[in-house]
Design a protein around this motif. Structure first.
Motif, PDB file in Angstrom:
ATOM      1  N   LYS A  91      19.935  19.760  33.549  1.00  0.00           N
ATOM      2  CA  LYS A  91      20.835  18.643  33.225  1.00  0.00           C
ATOM      3  C   LYS A  91      20.681  17.516  34.242  1.00  0.00           C
ATOM      4  N   LYS A 146      17.502  15.514  33.518  1.00  0.00           N
ATOM      5  CA  LYS A 146      17.585  14.626  32.362  1.00  0.00           C
ATOM      6  C   LYS A 146      18.275  13.299  32.700  1.00  0.00           C
ATOM      7  N   HIS A 157      11.263  20.495  30.795  1.00  0.00           N
ATOM      8  CA  HIS A 157      12.715  20.548  30.988  1.00  0.00           C
ATOM      9  C   HIS A 157      13.381  19.199  30.712  1.00  0.00           C
ATOM     10  N   ASP A 215      15.871  21.970  25.937  1.00  0.00           N
ATOM     11  CA  ASP A 215      17.192  22.325  26.446  1.00  0.00           C
ATOM     12  C   ASP A 215      17.252  23.801  26.791  1.00  0.00           C
ATOM     13  N   GLU A 257      16.690  27.199  17.634  1.00  0.00           N
ATOM     14  CA  GLU A 257      16.129  26.724  18.904  1.00  0.00           C
ATOM     15  C   GLU A 257      14.608  26.645  18.892  1.00  0.00           C
TER      16      GLU A 257
END
Length: 585
Positions: A10, A13, A56, A60, A136
């Protein structure tokens, strides 16, 4: 630094692409510094920094599932998934190991260390996803070296025809395995590179995959664009990216093979900090085989993508030319090929690590032993003293190999005996022979060794004594010597010392003669006890009054262990064995 602020994908990103490029530079420097102090897989990880950041950045994890082939190239992945401290700070280096590990992070799906498995694992994940009605992405990350392994082709074959939904193969093409690539597929890969993926012949399309080519796999921007274009795709696709092994560290880029895996080194020069200056069996055997090949054109040395098994550098490989064969990561093929070489009059020697021989059980049994093909197998790192990662431990070979009929498995105890066994194996034509390379240092024989081992299963009595007989196999023989001396010192008993030499057979005539003057037999073996060598001796003496004490290793998956602690737990020290003897003498 950006790297200090990355605690999860996270955080990654939130960066811009330009900031990601700075992060890549920081990660490379972090990896170089860490490995200069602790060693590890250097060149392969440096080449994968940009691709791992892009992975990455686009996907996700852990919802999207990423499987690294071999997983030795996962260092950047670990840094980006909450384990940066294990790479930034020396006092925390041991907190993360060198392969993916589900015990460390939910972002690591499997504990793996052998090659060519990722596509098959991804097939299972994708099939389960479809059965469960989920959506996914499933990504297998595999290098061109791994693509020489048969299981990779099995995975491609299944995925291209039987996976109806998303499965992304990120194919890292750096034109290298550990050393140079070997195999016909690399001609097509070269064609794909030269045409930027536009060649009419396309290995991956032939298997049923969609295909995307990335010219510069070390360009984060280009990688992100490519991966975003295949994210959530509803069919199998290969993203073929071209990278530079060792990227960002000049010494590694210029010395790709020698920096694939490194010991601690000087960053400025690339020189190993504390090189071992003594004798090493890999170099001794390499030089011995080179002499054999020079004098006998029928001798062929074979390896499976790991030339370091016998320290065959590029210089040494060129020295012997076509008599050196690298089959790629194809151990099963190597065994069957060795049987064919032997059948047609050659003298093949195949050397690899014990952990990789586990892949060859069927070929050793079927092609080699049923046919009594006179090939020589050199089993390297078959020892508690060798590699200690759970994926590479080599302590299971004795139960595996010693129970195959017709195979002669030998355990030398010193340099002269080791070379004599190789010579005998090359000269005879009656048996497939395996030789367990010692791993406890180079020792010299105190007297002449035998050169003919065709009188099978004759153990050598080194010292004749009474009451206690110590049978010390292979590189535990030196422990046996010490134990015999301590028995005499403590009990005044001159024990018998035996060098068994043969793992696959037993000297029953000797066993019977020991009954006359002995009450206790002690067996020592550098491998797991269950199903091993010593237990068979205990079984033989079962109906008699003789007490047999088996010493070896417990059947367990050891991981990053301290050798001394393992030896102590298993009473593999003369003083601890004496404590056990106290109870019965």
């Amino acid at each position: 630094m950006f790297v200090e602020k990355i605690n999860s994908p996270k955080d990654l990103k939130a960066l811009s692409i330009e900031e990601c490029k700075v992060l890549a530079s920081e990660i490379r420097q972090t990896l170089i510094e860490r490995m200069s102090k602790r060693g590890g897989h250097l060149a392969s990880n440096l080449g994968m920094v940009d691709a791992t950041i892009a992975l990455h950045y686009v996907f996700d994890s852990p919802k999207d599932k990423i499987v690294f082939d071999v997983s030795h190239q996962c260092y950047t992945h670990k840094i980006l998934t909450g384990r940066k401290d294990s790479f930034l700070y020396e006092d925390k280096y041991d907190n993360a190991n060198g392969y993916t590990n589900p015990l460390e992070s939910e972002h690591d799906l499997f504990r793996v260390g052998h090659t060519a498995t990722s596509i098959s694992l991804a097939c299972g994940l994708a099939k389960a996803r479809d059965i469960n009605g989920e959506k996914e992405n499933v990504i297998a990350v595999i290098g061109d070296g791994s693509m020489s392994g048969g299981e990779a082709f099995e995975g491609l074959d299944f995925a291209g025809s039987d996976i109806d939904g998303n499965l992304i193969v990120l194919f890292n093409d750096n034109q290298m395995s550990i050393a140079e690539d070997h195999g016909g597929i690399y001609k097509n890969l070269a064609e794909l590179r030269s045409t930027e993926g536009k060649a009419e012949n396309n290995l991956f399309k032939a298997f049923g995959f969609d295909y995307r080519f990335v010219k510069n796999g070390n360009d984060i921007c280009e990688l992100v664009e490519a991966l975003e274009s295949v994210k959530d795709i509803n069919r199998p696709v290969v993203v073929h990216m071209c990278t530079v092994k060792g990227k960002g560290y000049r010494y590694s880029e210029e010395n790709k093979e020698s920096t694939h895996w490194v010991r601690p080194f000087d960053i400025e020069t690339g020189d190993e900090k504390n090189p071992f200056s003594g004798e090493r069996y890999d170099r001794i055997v390499r030089d011995h085989l080179i002499d054999k090949m020079k004098n006998d054109s029928k001798v062929v040395t074979m390896i499976a993508a790991v030339p370091d098994a016998l320290n065959f550098t590029e210089e040494h490989r060129k020295m012997v030319g076509k008599q050196f064969v690298d089959v790629g990561i194809a151990e099963e093929h190597a065994i069957s090929m060795a049987a064919g070489l032997a059948k047609n009059g050659c003298k093949p020697v195949f050397a690899t690590m014990s952990t990789f021989f586990q892949r060859t059980y069927d070929q050793i049994s079927q092609e080699l032993c049923i046919n009594n093909a006179a090939a020589t197998l050199i089993v390297v790192n078959a020892s508690v003293y060798a590699a200690n990662d759970v994926t590479h431990i080599g302590i299971f070979d004795i139960p595996m190999m010693s129970n195959i009929p017709n195979l002669v498995y030998l355990a030398p105890t010193n340099k002269q005996e080791y070379l004599a066994m190789i010579d005998w194996s090359l000269d005879q034509q009656d048996y497939p022979v395996a030789i367990r390379a010692p791993r406890n240092g180079v020792f010299y024989a105190s007297e002449d060794v035998e050169t003919d081992y065709s009188d099978l299963n004759k153990y050598k009595v080194v010292k004749s004594g009474e009451k206690v007989a110590v049978m010390a196999l292979g590189d535990f023989f030196q422990m046996g010597e010490e134990l015999v001396e301590e028995i005499e010192t403590k009990y005044g008993v001159k024990a018998t010392l035996i060098n068994p030499r043969y793992i696959t057979g037993f000297d029953y005539e000797l066993f019977e003669s020991l009954k006359d003057k002995h009450d206790i037999i002690v067996t020592l073996e550098d491998g797991v006890l269950d199903g091993g060598w010593g237990q068979k001796i205990a079984s033989y003496y079962g109906p008699s009054e003789i007490r047999v004490m088996n010493y070896g290793l417990k059947k367990e998956f050891l991981d990053r262990y301290n050798v001394n602690e393992v030896m102590e737990r298993n009473h593999l020290r003369p003083d601890l064995i004496l404590q056990d003897l106290d109870k019965i003498i």
